[in-house]
Design an enzyme around this catalytic site. Structure first.
Site, mmCIF file in Angstrom:
data_model
loop_
_atom_site.group_PDB
_atom_site.id
_atom_site.type_symbol
_atom_site.label_atom_id
_atom_site.label_comp_id
_atom_site.label_asym_id
_atom_site.label_seq_id
_atom_site.Cartn_x
_atom_site.Cartn_y
_atom_site.Cartn_z
ATOM 1 N N ASP A 1 8.375 1.927 -3.035
ATOM 2 C CA ASP A 1 8.991 2.025 -4.360
ATOM 3 C C ASP A 1 10.061 3.104 -4.310
ATOM 4 O OD1 ASP A 1 9.631 1.551 -6.917
ATOM 5 O OD2 ASP A 1 7.719 2.133 -7.789
ATOM 6 N N HIS B 1 10.978 10.710 -7.259
ATOM 7 C CA HIS B 1 9.964 11.324 -6.401
ATOM 8 C C HIS B 1 9.623 10.512 -5.151
ATOM 9 C CE1 HIS B 1 7.159 9.914 -9.867
ATOM 10 N NE2 HIS B 1 7.115 8.997 -8.939
ATOM 11 N N SER C 1 0.906 16.722 -19.390
ATOM 12 C CA SER C 1 2.034 16.636 -18.470
ATOM 13 C C SER C 1 2.795 17.948 -18.600
ATOM 14 C CB SER C 1 2.949 15.470 -18.836
ATOM 15 O OG SER C 1 2.278 14.243 -18.676
ATOM 16 N N PRO D 1 4.268 14.387 -14.586
ATOM 17 C CA PRO D 1 3.399 13.635 -15.494
ATOM 18 C C PRO D 1 1.928 13.825 -15.135
ATOM 19 C CG PRO D 1 4.520 12.149 -13.959
ATOM 20 C CD PRO D 1 5.052 13.528 -13.697
ATOM 21 N N GLY D 2 1.091 13.783 -16.155
ATOM 22 C CA GLY D 2 -0.347 13.911 -15.937
ATOM 23 C C GLY D 2 -0.981 12.561 -15.705
ATOM 24 N N SER D 3 -2.166 12.377 -16.217
ATOM 25 C CA SER D 3 -2.922 11.161 -15.903
ATOM 26 C C SER D 3 -3.489 10.559 -17.188
ATOM 27 C CB SER D 3 -4.031 11.482 -14.915
ATOM 28 O OG SER D 3 -4.718 12.644 -15.323
ATOM 29 N N HIS E 1 4.665 16.134 -7.851
ATOM 30 C CA HIS E 1 5.177 15.027 -8.681
ATOM 31 C C HIS E 1 4.180 14.524 -9.714
ATOM 32 C CE1 HIS E 1 2.605 12.244 -6.621
ATOM 33 N NE2 HIS E 1 3.245 11.181 -7.002
ATOM 34 N N HIS F 1 2.733 2.703 -13.206
ATOM 35 C CA HIS F 1 3.942 2.901 -14.012
ATOM 36 C C HIS F 1 3.588 2.861 -15.505
ATOM 37 C CE1 HIS F 1 6.348 1.387 -10.333
ATOM 38 N NE2 HIS F 1 6.016 2.653 -10.245
ATOM 39 N N PHE F 2 4.313 3.646 -16.293
ATOM 40 C CA PHE F 2 3.921 3.736 -17.699
ATOM 41 C C PHE F 2 5.059 4.260 -18.558
ATOM 42 C CE2 PHE F 2 2.751 7.807 -15.698
ATOM 43 C CZ PHE F 2 3.442 8.690 -16.511
#
Lengths: 483, 134
Positions: free
Chosen positions: A98, A331, A387, A380-382, A406, A206-207
């Site tokens: 990616d 990233h 984040s 970004p967090g989870s 990242h 992805h979000f």
């Protein structure tokens, strides 16, 4: 496996695998992690993969391992390696399938308190405005000529079509367009996959995420960047879709024989590579650049659609419903940069896989307004966790080739996550905590559960302690949209 | 069992161990494992024939090329192979596939990787561990 005994402790947050660990290593591996995060990294093949990276021809300085590291394929996710230009190598597998997977952050002056009644509407509107999920296609199938323009112009192409603002381009890594793209280096298969997918989010990790700025740690930097406590922001996480996947697939396959031809021995065939100044190395770099520019254009179009959804939901309900860009960073990328190595400036191709660029103050490659504070670093967090917005430092230029972590980094395998976590329960739990979830697949949601990731706050604390980045703001999620 | 597969733990991606008695069976079983992991479903109707010819320097390269070919076929032609006839001779692969049209796939595989890829003889069986980027 690399055992704990093989590591040299530098301090509480730095560990080293010396060159003497294994024959063939050209540089040491430097791991930035607390003991707890290090223990997590030692549960899989992350460090062995870093040792393999440290054995690639032309690698200089040190291979850097971030605190969010986890096992990938060939190269660890959360790894950085710099290859001497022009005789070092470029490795498609060390950049990843990616290509230019990255994060864009948009901010608003809409306060959470005035927005909270409309957050479910916002989640639905964002979901409807940004095509997501497995095999999704965009609004139209581009012609080959248009795709070639996207490859050469990146975000600029999207801007010319009416998607976005000049500030979007200025506040994108490399202004959303890397030089040297050659669509002739891209296969017809990659083009066939890429033509219908521009402007789509995809699936997997992805979000889109709506967050509220929860805490500001550095008022001055937050003011310059444009973040205000209590206001909503939107993150977009995606990459180059099937276009990038196919480009990497093509070159990993064709490099299998080329690597042998250049007399390069590898511990793992996924790390196949070619010298940067070889015809094959140059060709891959040109093709990779096409995918990088495609990904910038992809996030540009998604940002446009996010804006429309956001403004539509809040129209007439708040004073100013506009979204402006904070930054957009990659990233998964290989980039030609100059760094001070062994006391001298050296041109290198920095491979960042699951690691972001984090250039510090004074860098001329970042927007003028960030040159006093360093570039924004988006972590970004989870899904259910925080984040972070950080800024790059002078130290990051010295210790990590101007790179930073990242994300949170995976802890639990997808297999374990989907067997131990139920997607519907997870969604209910998140909604009880005030986080609205739009998900295309509940098993897919379970694989991406917060429990499957490391503690992002601990990861950020580590990069902050070692001086790789400075904390600016902490964001908390209020709505998540996953493909 | 002389032929089969099982999922192997991998932190970020998907991994599967596949075994069979010979190379064509191993390739076919790898494809089945991949399609199962993607949760591919197809529409009822008549099958369509597809031929795949490939050449690669070794068995592992042939296997990756073959599986990536299947991923490409599913994404761009919306065709799912349901019956296979594979022959492998030296560095060449020839496969005849009966395909149905795709109804749905729930999971996406970005690519089949070469990570630590080695087709090994284990007793009477051939075995390989694949890692998929997801």
């Amino acid at each position: 496996m690399v055992s704990f005994n093989a590591l040299r402790k530098v301090n509480e947050f730095e560990w080293e695998i010396p060159r003497s660990f294994r024959a063939g290593m050209h540089v040491p591996v430097k791991i930035f992690a607390s003991k707890r995060l290090l223990d997590a990294a030692m549960d899989d093949l992350s460090l062995e993969q870093a040792v393999n990276a440290a054995s690639l021809p032309g690698v200089v300085g040190q291979v850097v391992v971030m605190p969010d590291v986890h096992q990938g394929y060939g190269f660890p996710i959360g790894g950085v390696a710099a290859m001497r230009y022009p005789d070092g190598v470029i490795s498609p597998g060390a950049i990843g399938y990616d290509i230019n997977c990255g994060v864009r952050l948009l901010a608003s002056r809409v306060y959470f308190d005035e927005a909270k009644s409309f957050l479910r509407d916002l989640a639905v509107a964002l979901d409807q405005s940004c095509p997501s999920g497995v095999g999704t296609k965009g609004a139209r199938n581009m012609t080959e000529k248009e795709l070639d323009q996207v490859c050469r112009q990146g975000s600029g192409w999207a801007f010319k079509q009416g998607y976005g603002t000049p500030q979007d381009l200025r506040r994108t890594e490399g202004e959303g367009c890397l030089p040297g793209a050659d669509p002739g280096a891209v296969s017809s298969r990659a083009k066939e996959r890429g033509r219908p997918q521009l402007g789509t989010l995809g699936a997997g990790n992805h979000f889109l995420e709506v967050d509220v700025v929860d805490t500001i740690f550095d008022e001055n930097s937050a003011g310059i960047i444009g973040l205000e406590e209590g206001c909503l922001v939107v993150q977009i996480h995606c990459g180059s879709r099937g276009f990038g996947h196919q480009i990497c697939t093509d070159y990993v396959q064709s490099f299998q024989s080329i690597t042998k031809r250049y007399g390069i021995d590898l511990a793992d065939r996924e790390l196949v590579c070619a010298p940067l100044d070889s015809p094959e190395g140059k060709q891959y770099l040109s093709a990779m650049t096409c995918a990088a520019n495609y990904a910038f254009a992809n996030r540009q179009i998604l940002a446009h659609n996010v804006r429309i959804a956001f403004e539509t939901v809040f129209a007439g309900k708040v004073k100013d419903a506009s979204l402006y860009q904070i930054y957009d960073i990659a990233h998964n990328m290989g980039k030609l940069e100059t760094h001070i190595i062994d006391g001298k400036p050296q041109r290198v191709c920095v491979h960042r896989k699951g690691a972001t660029r984090a250039f510090g103050p004074g860098s001329t490659e970042i927007p003028e307004e960030f040159q006093k504070i360093g570039q924004p670093v988006l972590v970004p967090g989870s899904m259910g966790t925080a984040s972070w917005v950080l800024v790059g430092t002078i130290e990051s230029m010295a210790i990590s080739f101007g790179s930073c972590c990242h994300g949170a980094g995976r802890l639990m395998s997808r297999n374990k996550a989907k067997h131990s976590i139920r997607g519907d329960e997870l969604r209910n739990n998140l909604e009880k905590r005030g986080i609205f979830v739009q998900a295309g697949s509940l098993p897919g949601l379970a694989e991406e559960a917060p429990q499957a990731y490391k503690d992002v706050d601990a990861v950020v604390q580590t990069v902050s302690e070692v001086g790789m980045a400075r904390k600016v703001a902490r964001l908390l999620p209020v709505a998540v949209i996953k493909g | 069992m002389n032929i089969g597969y099982e999922e192997v733990s991998h932190t970020a991606d998907w991994s599967v161990k596949v075994w069979a008695t010979n190379l064509p069976e191993l390739f076919s079983e790898c494809m089945i494992a991949m399609l199962q992991m993607m949760k591919v479903e197809y529409l009822p109707g008549q099958s369509v024939g597809q031929i795949i010819d490939l050449q690669a320097p070794d068995d592992e390269s042939l296997l990756v090329a073959f599986l990536n070919e299947i991923l490409f076929m599913i994404e761009t032609r919306m065709m799912v192979p349901v019956k296979t006839d594979i022959s492998i001779l030296g560095d060449t692969f020839h496969g005849v596939f009966h395909c149905m049209f795709l109804r749905e796939m729930k999971k996406e595989i970005k690519a089949v990787t070469f990570h630590n890829l080695k087709i090994e003889k284990k007793g009477e069986l051939l075995e390989v561990v694949l890692v998929f980027d997801v």
